[in-house]
Design an enzyme around this catalytic site. Structure first.
Site, PDB file in Angstrom:
ATOM      1  N   GLY A  41       0.832  -1.194   0.000  1.00 48.46           N
ATOM      2  CA  GLY A  41       0.000   0.000   0.000  1.00 48.46           C
ATOM      3  C   GLY A  41       0.868   1.245   0.000  1.00 48.46           C
ATOM      4  CG  ASP A  74      -2.132  -3.607   6.921  1.00 45.76           C
ATOM      5  OD1 ASP A  74      -1.169  -4.055   6.282  1.00 45.76           O
ATOM      6  OD2 ASP A  74      -2.692  -2.513   6.622  1.00 45.76           O
ATOM      7  CD  GLU A 131       3.379  -4.643   6.301  1.00 46.53           C
ATOM      8  OE1 GLU A 131       2.808  -4.640   5.206  1.00 46.53           O
ATOM      9  OE2 GLU A 131       4.019  -5.636   6.731  1.00 46.53           O
TER      10      GLU A 131
END
Length: 343
Positions: free
Chosen positions: A66, A146, A138
Protein backbone atom coordinates in the site's frame (compact mmCIF):
# COMPACT_ATOMS: atom_id res chain seq x y z
CA UNK A 1 -9.94 13.25 -15.18
CA UNK A 2 -7.44 11.51 -12.92
CA UNK A 3 -5.16 8.93 -14.48
CA UNK A 4 -6.06 5.34 -13.71
CA UNK A 5 -3.30 3.03 -12.57
CA UNK A 6 -5.13 -0.15 -13.50
CA UNK A 7 -6.19 -1.60 -16.83
CA UNK A 8 -9.17 -3.92 -17.14
CA UNK A 9 -10.62 -6.09 -19.86
CA UNK A 10 -13.00 -9.00 -20.29
CA UNK A 11 -12.43 -11.66 -22.93
CA UNK A 12 -13.24 -15.36 -23.20
CA UNK A 13 -14.94 -15.33 -19.85
CA UNK A 14 -11.92 -13.90 -18.01
CA UNK A 15 -11.95 -10.51 -16.34
CA UNK A 16 -8.40 -9.16 -16.04
CA UNK A 17 -7.08 -6.47 -13.73
CA UNK A 18 -3.60 -5.31 -14.68
CA UNK A 19 -1.73 -3.10 -12.22
CA UNK A 20 0.01 -0.29 -14.09
CA UNK A 21 1.89 2.04 -11.77
CA UNK A 22 5.44 0.90 -12.55
CA UNK A 23 7.23 3.95 -11.15
CA UNK A 24 5.89 3.07 -7.69
CA UNK A 25 6.20 -0.71 -8.15
CA UNK A 26 2.41 -0.76 -8.30
CA UNK A 27 2.03 0.50 -4.71
CA UNK A 28 -1.70 0.73 -4.11
CA UNK A 29 -3.04 4.25 -3.77
CA UNK A 30 -6.65 4.90 -2.88
CA UNK A 31 -7.76 5.21 -6.50
CA UNK A 32 -6.30 1.80 -7.37
CA UNK A 33 -7.98 0.18 -4.38
CA UNK A 34 -11.35 1.62 -5.35
CA UNK A 35 -10.95 0.85 -9.07
CA UNK A 36 -9.98 -2.78 -8.44
CA UNK A 37 -12.86 -3.30 -6.04
CA UNK A 38 -15.31 -1.69 -8.46
CA UNK A 39 -14.23 -4.07 -11.23
CA UNK A 40 -14.44 -7.13 -8.99
CA UNK A 41 -17.91 -6.14 -7.82
CA UNK A 42 -19.08 -5.64 -11.41
CA UNK A 43 -17.75 -9.04 -12.46
CA UNK A 44 -18.96 -10.93 -9.40
CA UNK A 45 -22.53 -11.23 -10.66
CA UNK A 46 -21.77 -11.00 -14.38
CA UNK A 47 -22.42 -14.37 -16.06
CA UNK A 48 -20.03 -13.39 -18.86
CA UNK A 49 -17.14 -13.52 -16.38
CA UNK A 50 -16.22 -16.97 -15.09
CA UNK A 51 -12.76 -16.23 -13.66
CA UNK A 52 -10.58 -13.26 -12.66
CA UNK A 53 -6.91 -12.78 -13.49
CA UNK A 54 -4.72 -10.18 -11.76
CA UNK A 55 -1.39 -9.27 -13.38
CA UNK A 56 1.18 -6.49 -13.48
CA UNK A 57 2.42 -4.34 -16.34
CA UNK A 58 5.76 -4.02 -14.55
CA UNK A 59 8.61 -6.46 -15.10
CA UNK A 60 9.90 -5.75 -11.58
CA UNK A 61 6.91 -6.06 -9.32
CA UNK A 62 3.44 -7.43 -8.89
CA UNK A 63 2.69 -4.96 -6.09
CA UNK A 64 5.07 -3.52 -3.50
CA UNK A 65 2.29 -2.81 -0.99
CA UNK A 66 0.00 0.00 0.00
CA UNK A 67 1.11 3.58 -0.67
CA UNK A 68 1.53 4.79 2.92
CA UNK A 69 3.29 8.08 2.20
CA UNK A 70 -0.05 9.91 1.82
CA UNK A 71 -1.22 8.19 5.01
CA UNK A 72 1.76 9.71 6.82
CA UNK A 73 0.78 13.16 5.53
CA UNK A 74 -2.78 12.64 6.74
CA UNK A 75 -1.46 11.58 10.15
CA UNK A 76 0.75 14.66 10.37
CA UNK A 77 -2.34 16.77 9.65
CA UNK A 78 -4.34 14.92 12.31
CA UNK A 79 -6.86 13.64 9.74
CA UNK A 80 -7.34 10.22 11.28
CA UNK A 81 -10.89 9.80 10.00
CA UNK A 82 -9.41 9.82 6.49
CA UNK A 83 -6.64 7.46 7.60
CA UNK A 84 -9.34 5.06 8.74
CA UNK A 85 -11.15 5.42 5.41
CA UNK A 86 -7.99 4.52 3.48
CA UNK A 87 -7.36 1.35 5.45
CA UNK A 88 -11.04 0.44 5.52
CA UNK A 89 -11.17 0.70 1.71
CA UNK A 90 -8.11 -1.53 1.40
CA UNK A 91 -9.41 -4.17 3.79
CA UNK A 92 -12.82 -4.23 2.09
CA UNK A 93 -11.01 -5.04 -1.15
CA UNK A 94 -8.97 -7.79 0.52
CA UNK A 95 -12.09 -9.27 2.10
CA UNK A 96 -13.82 -9.24 -1.28
CA UNK A 97 -10.91 -11.23 -2.74
CA UNK A 98 -11.14 -13.70 0.15
CA UNK A 99 -14.85 -14.28 -0.38
CA UNK A 100 -14.89 -14.05 -4.18
CA UNK A 101 -17.24 -16.67 -5.64
CA UNK A 102 -15.31 -17.17 -8.88
CA UNK A 103 -11.78 -18.49 -9.49
CA UNK A 104 -9.33 -15.69 -8.68
CA UNK A 105 -5.83 -16.06 -10.10
CA UNK A 106 -2.88 -13.75 -9.36
CA UNK A 107 0.46 -13.82 -11.21
CA UNK A 108 3.17 -12.76 -8.74
CA UNK A 109 6.13 -12.25 -11.08
CA UNK A 110 8.32 -9.91 -9.01
CA UNK A 111 8.11 -7.97 -5.75
CA UNK A 112 4.97 -8.83 -3.80
CA UNK A 113 4.79 -7.20 -0.38
CA UNK A 114 2.27 -5.86 2.11
CA UNK A 115 -0.86 -4.82 0.24
CA UNK A 116 0.29 -6.88 -2.73
CA UNK A 117 -0.31 -9.95 -0.61
CA UNK A 118 -3.70 -8.58 0.33
CA UNK A 119 -4.91 -8.73 -3.28
CA UNK A 120 -3.34 -12.12 -3.97
CA UNK A 121 -2.91 -14.41 -0.96
CA UNK A 122 -6.62 -14.35 -0.19
CA UNK A 123 -7.38 -15.64 -3.70
CA UNK A 124 -7.58 -19.22 -4.92
CA UNK A 125 -4.50 -19.37 -7.20
CA UNK A 126 -1.20 -17.54 -6.50
CA UNK A 127 1.43 -18.22 -9.13
CA UNK A 128 5.08 -17.42 -8.40
CA UNK A 129 8.25 -17.30 -10.49
CA UNK A 130 11.96 -17.23 -9.67
CA UNK A 131 11.60 -13.42 -9.64
CA UNK A 132 9.05 -13.47 -6.82
CA UNK A 133 10.03 -11.80 -3.54
CA UNK A 134 7.45 -11.79 -0.76
CA UNK A 135 7.46 -10.01 2.57
CA UNK A 136 5.37 -8.25 5.17
CA UNK A 137 7.92 -5.50 5.97
CA UNK A 138 5.73 -3.18 8.02
CA UNK A 139 7.74 -3.24 11.26
CA UNK A 140 10.58 -1.52 9.37
CA UNK A 141 8.38 1.57 8.89
CA UNK A 142 6.87 1.69 12.36
CA UNK A 143 3.65 -0.01 11.27
CA UNK A 144 2.13 -3.50 11.72
CA UNK A 145 1.36 -6.27 9.22
CA UNK A 146 -2.25 -5.87 8.12
CA UNK A 147 -4.37 -6.78 5.03
CA UNK A 148 -5.61 -9.88 6.87
CA UNK A 149 -2.13 -11.13 7.69
CA UNK A 150 -3.07 -11.61 11.34
CA UNK A 151 -5.32 -14.37 9.99
CA UNK A 152 -3.15 -16.02 7.35
CA UNK A 153 0.27 -15.74 9.02
CA UNK A 154 -0.74 -17.67 12.15
CA UNK A 155 -2.06 -20.41 9.87
CA UNK A 156 1.13 -21.18 7.97
CA UNK A 157 3.40 -24.16 8.54
CA UNK A 158 4.63 -24.92 12.06
CA UNK A 159 1.51 -24.29 14.10
CA UNK A 160 1.99 -24.32 17.86
CA UNK A 161 -0.59 -24.26 20.66
CA UNK A 162 -0.69 -20.45 20.57
CA UNK A 163 0.25 -19.31 17.09
CA UNK A 164 2.25 -20.21 14.03
CA UNK A 165 5.98 -19.76 14.59
CA UNK A 166 6.79 -19.24 10.92
CA UNK A 167 4.10 -16.60 10.57
CA UNK A 168 5.31 -14.90 13.73
CA UNK A 169 8.85 -14.86 12.36
CA UNK A 170 7.77 -13.38 9.02
CA UNK A 171 5.51 -10.81 10.65
CA UNK A 172 7.99 -9.60 13.27
CA UNK A 173 11.13 -9.49 11.13
CA UNK A 174 9.72 -8.66 7.69
CA UNK A 175 12.00 -11.35 6.27
CA UNK A 176 11.94 -11.66 2.50
CA UNK A 177 11.16 -15.05 1.02
CA UNK A 178 11.32 -16.45 -2.50
CA UNK A 179 9.02 -18.65 -4.56
CA UNK A 180 10.22 -21.90 -3.00
CA UNK A 181 9.66 -20.51 0.48
CA UNK A 182 6.23 -19.10 -0.41
CA UNK A 183 5.13 -22.47 -1.72
CA UNK A 184 6.57 -24.29 1.28
CA UNK A 185 4.50 -22.25 3.74
CA UNK A 186 1.37 -21.99 1.59
CA UNK A 187 1.48 -18.31 0.65
CA UNK A 188 1.72 -19.40 -2.99
CA UNK A 189 0.04 -22.28 -4.78
CA UNK A 190 2.01 -22.78 -8.03
CA UNK A 191 5.36 -22.11 -9.70
CA UNK A 192 5.92 -21.15 -13.35
CA UNK A 193 9.32 -19.99 -14.68
CA UNK A 194 9.34 -16.29 -15.53
CA UNK A 195 10.34 -17.00 -19.13
CA UNK A 196 7.02 -18.79 -19.60
CA UNK A 197 4.80 -16.54 -17.53
CA UNK A 198 3.54 -14.45 -20.46
CA UNK A 199 2.46 -17.55 -22.35
CA UNK A 200 0.87 -18.86 -19.18
CA UNK A 201 -1.12 -15.64 -18.73
CA UNK A 202 -2.16 -15.67 -22.40
CA UNK A 203 -3.55 -19.18 -21.99
CA UNK A 204 -5.64 -17.94 -19.07
CA UNK A 205 -6.79 -14.96 -21.11
CA UNK A 206 -7.96 -17.44 -23.74
CA UNK A 207 -10.33 -18.85 -21.15
CA UNK A 208 -8.27 -21.95 -20.39
CA UNK A 209 -6.96 -21.39 -16.87
CA UNK A 210 -7.17 -25.05 -15.84
CA UNK A 211 -5.23 -26.09 -18.95
CA UNK A 212 -2.69 -23.34 -18.21
CA UNK A 213 -2.02 -24.77 -14.77
CA UNK A 214 -1.69 -28.29 -16.18
CA UNK A 215 0.70 -27.26 -18.93
CA UNK A 216 2.93 -24.57 -17.40
CA UNK A 217 3.28 -25.35 -13.70
CA UNK A 218 6.61 -26.87 -12.66
CA UNK A 219 7.87 -28.36 -9.36
CA UNK A 220 8.57 -25.85 -6.65
CA UNK A 221 12.16 -24.73 -6.12
CA UNK A 222 13.88 -25.80 -2.92
CA UNK A 223 13.00 -23.73 0.13
CA UNK A 224 15.81 -22.43 2.34
CA UNK A 225 13.16 -21.24 4.79
CA UNK A 226 11.89 -24.78 5.27
CA UNK A 227 15.36 -25.82 6.34
CA UNK A 228 15.04 -23.30 9.18
CA UNK A 229 11.66 -24.50 10.46
CA UNK A 230 13.10 -26.21 13.57
CA UNK A 231 15.04 -23.10 14.61
CA UNK A 232 12.10 -20.82 13.79
CA UNK A 233 9.74 -22.93 15.88
CA UNK A 234 12.22 -22.99 18.78
CA UNK A 235 12.59 -19.20 18.77
CA UNK A 236 9.20 -17.87 17.66
CA UNK A 237 6.81 -20.59 18.81
CA UNK A 238 5.64 -18.91 22.00
CA UNK A 239 6.53 -16.40 24.70
CA UNK A 240 7.12 -12.67 24.60
CA UNK A 241 9.20 -10.70 22.15
CA UNK A 242 11.98 -10.57 24.72
CA UNK A 243 11.80 -14.34 25.13
CA UNK A 244 12.23 -14.72 21.37
CA UNK A 245 15.20 -12.34 21.28
CA UNK A 246 16.84 -14.27 24.13
CA UNK A 247 16.37 -17.61 22.37
CA UNK A 248 18.10 -16.25 19.28
CA UNK A 249 21.22 -15.75 21.41
CA UNK A 250 21.17 -19.47 22.21
CA UNK A 251 21.29 -20.57 18.56
CA UNK A 252 24.76 -20.65 17.08
CA UNK A 253 24.04 -19.93 13.44
CA UNK A 254 24.45 -17.16 10.91
CA UNK A 255 20.67 -17.11 10.54
CA UNK A 256 20.27 -16.39 14.25
CA UNK A 257 22.74 -13.51 14.14
CA UNK A 258 21.08 -12.00 11.07
CA UNK A 259 17.63 -12.38 12.63
CA UNK A 260 18.75 -10.87 15.93
CA UNK A 261 20.28 -7.89 14.10
CA UNK A 262 17.12 -7.42 12.04
CA UNK A 263 14.85 -7.64 15.07
CA UNK A 264 16.89 -5.00 16.89
CA UNK A 265 16.77 -2.60 13.92
CA UNK A 266 12.97 -2.51 13.63
CA UNK A 267 10.48 -0.36 15.50
CA UNK A 268 10.29 -1.89 18.99
CA UNK A 269 6.71 -0.73 19.39
CA UNK A 270 5.75 -2.27 16.05
CA UNK A 271 7.44 -5.57 16.92
CA UNK A 272 5.56 -5.84 20.21
CA UNK A 273 2.26 -4.81 18.60
CA UNK A 274 2.74 -7.29 15.77
CA UNK A 275 3.32 -10.16 18.19
CA UNK A 276 0.08 -9.33 19.97
CA UNK A 277 -1.80 -8.98 16.69
CA UNK A 278 -0.60 -12.42 15.56
CA UNK A 279 -1.62 -14.00 18.87
CA UNK A 280 -5.11 -12.56 18.66
CA UNK A 281 -5.40 -13.44 15.00
CA UNK A 282 -4.64 -17.09 15.70
CA UNK A 283 -7.94 -17.31 17.57
CA UNK A 284 -10.04 -15.02 15.33
CA UNK A 285 -12.02 -15.28 12.11
CA UNK A 286 -10.85 -13.41 9.03
CA UNK A 287 -13.61 -10.85 9.51
CA UNK A 288 -12.55 -10.31 13.11
CA UNK A 289 -8.92 -9.96 12.03
CA UNK A 290 -9.75 -7.20 9.58
CA UNK A 291 -11.66 -5.37 12.32
CA UNK A 292 -8.75 -5.70 14.79
CA UNK A 293 -6.24 -4.61 12.17
CA UNK A 294 -8.27 -1.53 11.23
CA UNK A 295 -8.43 -0.26 14.81
CA UNK A 296 -4.76 -0.99 15.45
CA UNK A 297 -3.63 0.49 12.10
CA UNK A 298 -5.31 3.83 12.83
CA UNK A 299 -3.82 3.99 16.32
CA UNK A 300 -0.35 3.01 15.11
CA UNK A 301 -0.53 5.67 12.40
CA UNK A 302 -0.74 8.22 15.22
CA UNK A 303 2.51 7.07 16.83
CA UNK A 304 5.88 8.79 16.36
CA UNK A 305 7.42 5.58 15.02
CA UNK A 306 5.06 5.46 12.02
CA UNK A 307 5.83 9.06 11.10
CA UNK A 308 9.57 8.47 11.55
CA UNK A 309 9.68 5.06 9.90
CA UNK A 310 7.90 6.13 6.71
CA UNK A 311 10.13 9.21 6.57
CA UNK A 312 13.34 7.23 6.89
CA UNK A 313 12.43 4.37 4.55
CA UNK A 314 10.07 5.85 1.96
CA UNK A 315 10.26 9.66 2.01
CA UNK A 316 13.86 10.73 2.68
CA UNK A 317 15.17 7.17 2.16
CA UNK A 318 17.95 7.72 4.68
CA UNK A 319 17.14 4.42 6.40
CA UNK A 320 18.15 5.83 9.76
CA UNK A 321 14.94 5.82 11.81
CA UNK A 322 15.17 6.99 15.40
CA UNK A 323 12.65 4.86 17.27
CA UNK A 324 10.89 5.93 20.45
CA UNK A 325 11.24 3.92 22.64
CA UNK A 326 14.58 2.84 21.21
CA UNK A 327 14.81 -0.79 22.34
CA UNK A 328 12.57 -3.81 22.77
CA UNK A 329 13.25 -3.73 26.51
CA UNK A 330 12.00 -0.16 26.80
CA UNK A 331 8.52 -0.81 25.41
CA UNK A 332 5.77 -0.20 27.96
CA UNK A 333 3.17 -3.01 27.93
CA UNK A 334 0.50 -0.42 28.74
CA UNK A 335 1.32 1.39 25.49
CA UNK A 336 0.80 -1.81 23.52
CA UNK A 337 -2.46 -2.49 25.34
CA UNK A 338 -3.61 1.01 24.40
CA UNK A 339 -3.01 0.28 20.71
CA UNK A 340 -5.56 -2.53 21.06
CA UNK A 341 -8.03 -0.38 22.95
CA UNK A 342 -7.32 -2.19 26.22
CA UNK A 343 -5.83 0.74 28.07
Amino acid sequence: MNESFIRTRVANGVGEVQLDRPGALNALDRSMIRDIRSSLLAWRDDPAVTAVLVTSASDRAFCAGGDVKPVRELALEGRFDTVREYFADEYRLDELVATYPKPYLAVLDGVTMGGGLGISVHGAVRVTTEKTTMAMPETAIGFVPDIGSSHFLPRLRGTTARCDAVGMYLGLTGARIDAGDALAVGLATHYVPSARIDDFADRIRAGQWRDALDEFVEPAPESSLAQRFPDIETVFGDGTVLDMATRLADIDAEWAEQTRTALRSLSPTSVWATAELMRRGAESTLEECFAHELDVAVRVAATPDFIEGVRAVLVDKTRDPQWSPATLEDVDPAAIAALFGDG
